[in-house]
Design a protein around this motif. Structure first.
Motif, mmCIF file in Angstrom:
data_model
loop_
_atom_site.group_PDB
_atom_site.id
_atom_site.type_symbol
_atom_site.label_atom_id
_atom_site.label_comp_id
_atom_site.label_asym_id
_atom_site.label_seq_id
_atom_site.Cartn_x
_atom_site.Cartn_y
_atom_site.Cartn_z
ATOM 1 N N HIS A 39 -0.683 -6.244 10.358
ATOM 2 C CA HIS A 39 0.739 -6.187 10.010
ATOM 3 C C HIS A 39 1.267 -4.835 10.459
ATOM 4 N N GLU A 40 2.563 -4.746 10.726
ATOM 5 C CA GLU A 40 3.176 -3.481 11.130
ATOM 6 C C GLU A 40 4.092 -2.976 10.023
ATOM 7 N N ALA A 41 4.026 -1.676 9.763
ATOM 8 C CA ALA A 41 4.887 -1.069 8.748
ATOM 9 C C ALA A 41 4.973 0.426 9.021
ATOM 10 N N ARG A 42 6.002 1.049 8.457
ATOM 11 C CA ARG A 42 6.164 2.495 8.587
ATOM 12 C C ARG A 42 5.526 3.201 7.398
ATOM 13 N N MET A 43 4.763 4.264 7.709
ATOM 14 C CA MET A 43 4.100 5.060 6.672
ATOM 15 C C MET A 43 4.693 6.464 6.642
ATOM 16 N N ARG A 44 4.861 6.991 5.435
ATOM 17 C CA ARG A 44 5.453 8.324 5.272
ATOM 18 C C ARG A 44 4.403 9.398 5.558
ATOM 19 N N ARG A 45 4.800 10.328 6.400
ATOM 20 C CA ARG A 45 3.949 11.470 6.711
ATOM 21 C C ARG A 45 4.121 12.531 5.638
ATOM 22 N N SER A 46 3.228 13.517 5.626
ATOM 23 C CA SER A 46 3.266 14.544 4.584
ATOM 24 C C SER A 46 4.570 15.321 4.578
ATOM 25 N N ASP A 47 5.260 15.397 5.749
ATOM 26 C CA ASP A 47 6.532 16.117 5.811
ATOM 27 C C ASP A 47 7.732 15.235 5.497
ATOM 28 N N GLY A 48 7.485 13.978 5.115
ATOM 29 C CA GLY A 48 8.575 13.073 4.741
ATOM 30 C C GLY A 48 9.029 12.148 5.851
ATOM 31 N N ALA A 49 8.593 12.404 7.088
ATOM 32 C CA ALA A 49 8.981 11.546 8.209
ATOM 33 C C ALA A 49 8.159 10.256 8.181
ATOM 34 N N TYR A 50 8.745 9.174 8.686
ATOM 35 C CA TYR A 50 8.056 7.888 8.740
ATOM 36 C C TYR A 50 7.682 7.570 10.190
ATOM 37 N N ARG A 51 6.506 7.014 10.380
ATOM 38 C CA ARG A 51 6.054 6.564 11.688
ATOM 39 C C ARG A 51 5.496 5.148 11.557
ATOM 40 N N TRP A 52 5.598 4.396 12.667
ATOM 41 C CA TRP A 52 5.105 3.017 12.664
ATOM 42 C C TRP A 52 3.587 2.996 12.799
ATOM 43 N N PHE A 53 2.938 2.105 12.015
ATOM 44 C CA PHE A 53 1.496 1.927 12.074
ATOM 45 C C PHE A 53 1.166 0.440 12.179
ATOM 46 N N LEU A 54 0.056 0.153 12.875
ATOM 47 C CA LEU A 54 -0.513 -1.184 12.892
ATOM 48 C C LEU A 54 -1.620 -1.205 11.845
ATOM 49 N N LEU A 55 -1.462 -2.030 10.809
ATOM 50 C CA LEU A 55 -2.396 -2.090 9.691
ATOM 51 C C LEU A 55 -3.320 -3.291 9.892
ATOM 52 N N ARG A 56 -4.587 -3.013 10.195
ATOM 53 C CA ARG A 56 -5.566 -4.070 10.419
ATOM 54 C C ARG A 56 -6.547 -4.107 9.253
ATOM 55 N N CYS A 57 -7.013 -5.318 8.881
ATOM 56 C CA CYS A 57 -7.988 -5.444 7.802
ATOM 57 C C CYS A 57 -8.914 -6.613 8.083
ATOM 58 N N ALA A 58 -10.135 -6.538 7.498
ATOM 59 C CA ALA A 58 -11.116 -7.622 7.635
ATOM 60 C C ALA A 58 -11.970 -7.642 6.380
ATOM 61 N N PRO A 59 -12.371 -8.841 5.928
ATOM 62 C CA PRO A 59 -13.179 -8.943 4.702
ATOM 63 C C PRO A 59 -14.684 -8.891 4.996
ATOM 64 N N LEU A 60 -15.465 -8.348 4.054
ATOM 65 C CA LEU A 60 -16.927 -8.446 4.073
ATOM 66 C C LEU A 60 -17.294 -9.568 3.112
#
Length: 566
Positions: free
Chosen positions: A130-151
């Motif tokens: 899924h794609e979403a914006r994550m807040r950086r430590s300085d308050g700015a947001y950047r886009w990230f690709l969030l990947r996950c897999a189950p064990l």
């Protein structure tokens, strides 16, 4: 006899003692074995714990030295571990991000969709992203690709979730720039096509002005438009007409009654700024500029922002249009370029309307056809090149080739600016810039190279014989014909190879153009290949045209001119 019994008794006692001793030995052996087994078990437990600590240390080292943001969590989706990069990026400690606290760094606009999607993933027990914006430590947001897999365990039950968050901010910027450029370029093509259709079909010259103003209103989702003219002698500007409520109203309309429709150049801002710099200007909020009658008329209409765009004729600043909006707006460079191109079209239509009342109908038609043809040869052809580059950029971006996508975008921007410059030169009845800077051979070579750069169409160009100068009109028409035919090869022919030869023979000059595309039927009335315009050009320069083509057989075009040196 007594002695015998005593001996027997002694032997029995000894045997009993031996049996007891043997029993004690066996008991000690069992105890020893039990202790040994316990020691073995404890050693194995210690070894497992040591291996686990070593594995955990290795896992942490691996995750902390990986550039990406890594995490894992329980089967319910709650986070149990965050690597150093995750904590460094967000500015949170691991403890602050565990459980469900990670949602605090997700952009508020993206959070609902992400939470819903994450819930679906947990239920499905399948890998996903899924794609979403994550807040950086300085308050700015950047886009990230969030990947996950189950064990999963042996029964298929989720034991733990593992995931990575990869920064895709640059990719998103390329996608957004690509989308904006492509939408804008397609809008330019549609606006231009609509205007050209009106030029060909609309008998009333004054209706052409209304047509272009309507296009601008729709293209920019504007409320209305005003048209202003400059009086060089008085140094004043005056409103000439407006496009309101879906129609043109002139300054003589009752809605302007009792208003001073002239503005002194030296006293009124921001109009003088537009006329001083000859560049577009944006009034973000008209409520903040000095009051004057026409401004005060706009306020009850809800107008807030006005984009002011100058209009030119033959290089002279003649007026400006004001594109009005009921909300605050800002514009990118590409949108400003589009507004400038369309403003020039407004000026052209105004000139047409004047010509219709001042000259013979034949003169109007000739001038209209010249400008329509020249616009077609500049903006339409240039924008085709822009769209080709944007499509190539989109393809490169989908394949993850961000650098190549950026190169295609740069080419698209250069082509767009060059096309606008050439359109202005055509309006001013000037030769193409490339012919001013080079001869026909060099101009064609540069044209073919620029139009096919970064596309799948292979280009081969050769000059045969001793090059010599041709009359300017002949060079310009041959240049435009080459541009038209290559554009058709790019957009319609689905060709893989395009070859061009400029041949200088004793007494004549030939331009041979060939593609291996799908071809067409030259005898068809609606051939879609622009043959009518090409034939008109060839006839104007006294040449001969031969076209050979058939479906799936490619197309060959030869233009032959009598040799007349300039």
């Amino acid at each position: 006899m007594d002695t015998g019994r005593g001996t027997t008794d002694d032997a029995g006692a000894k045997l009993k003692l031996l049996e007891q001793e043997l029993a004690r030995s066996r008991s000690d052996l069992d105890a020893s074995q039990k202790v040994s087994a316990r020691l073995t078990e404890e050693n194995e437990t210690l070894r497992i714990h040591a291996d686990r600590r070593q594995w955990e240390a290795g896992f942490r080292l691996a995750t902390d030295t990986t550039p990406g943001l890594i995490w894992f969590g329980g089967a319910d989706g709650s986070v149990e571990f965050l690597n150093t990069q995750w904590c460094a990026y967000t500015g949170l400690t691991m403890q602050e991000g565990l459980g469900w606290n990670w949602i605090n760094v997700i952009h508020p606009e993206d959070l609902p969709g992400l939470v819903e999607h994450w819930g679906e993933i947990i239920k499905s027990a399948r890998p996903d992203e899924h794609e979403a914006r994550m807040r950086r430590s300085d308050g700015a947001y950047r886009w990230f690709l969030l990947r996950c897999a189950p064990l999963l365990d042996e029964s298929g039950t989720v034991v733990r979730w593992y995931g990575t968050n990869t920064d895709i901010e640059e990719r998103k910027r390329v996608e957004q720039a690509l989308s904006a450029s492509e939408n804008l370029s397609r809008g330019q093509v549609e606006a231009l096509k609509s205007t050209l259709d009106a030029l060909a079909m609309e008998p009333a010259a004054d209706k052409l002005v209304e047509h272009v103003l309507r296009i601008i209103t729709e293209q920019f989702d504007a409320h209305s438009i005003s048209v202003w003219r400059l009086d060089p002698e008085s140094g004043m500007i005056a409103i000439e007409m407006a496009f309101e409520d879906g129609r043109v109203v002139t300054s003589a309309d009752p809605r302007f009654a009792g208003m001073d429709k002239w503005l002194p150049m030296e006293e009124r801002w921001p109009w003088p700024e537009v006329f001083r710099t000859s560049k577009p200007s944006l009034v973000e909020d008209i409520r903040t500029v000095p009051a004057f009658a026409l401004r005060d008329r706009l306020l009850p209409m809800g107008i807030i922002t006005v984009l002011l765009v100058p209009m030119f004729v033959a290089g002279r600043l003649e007026g400006a249009i004001g594109i009005r909006f009921v909300e605050k707006k800002v514009f990118g460079a590409e949108e400003i370029d589009l507004a400038q191109a369309l403003a020039n079209q407004v000026m052209l239509m105004i000139q047409f309307a004047r010509l219709s009342t001042q000259t013979r109908e034949t003169a109007v038609i000739a001038e209209r056809n010249r400008i329509a043809r020249d616009i077609h040869d500049t903006l339409a052809q240039g924008l085709t090149g822009v769209i080709v580059q944007l499509e190539a950029a989109e393809d490169a971006n989908l394949r993850g080739l961000s650098r190549e996508a950026g190169e295609h975008l740069d080419r698209a921007r250069r082509l767009a600016r060059e096309s606008l410059n050439e359109a202005r030169r055509s309006v001013h009845a000037l030769r193409p810039q490339v012919l001013d800077d080079s001869n026909l051979s060099g101009a064609l070579a540069e044209l073919f190279t620029k139009m096919t750069a970064g596309t799948s169409l292979k280009m081969e160009f050769a000059v045969l014989g001793a090059p010599r100068s041709l009359p300017p009109n002949s060079e310009e028409n041959l240049f435009r014909i080459g541009q038209e035919i290559l554009t058709n090869a790019l957009r319609h022919a689905q060709a893989k190879l395009f070859t061009a030869k400029l041949i200088f023979l004793p007494g004549e000059v030939c331009l041979d153009l060939h593609d291996d595309g799908r071809g067409f039927d030259p005898s068809s009335k609606n051939d879609g290949y622009g043959l009518l315009g090409i034939r008109e050009r060839v006839e104007r320069i006294g040449g001969q045209l031969v076209v050979q083509s058939s479906p799936a057989k490619g197309t060959a075009v030869r233009i032959t001119l009598p040799s007349q040196e300039a």
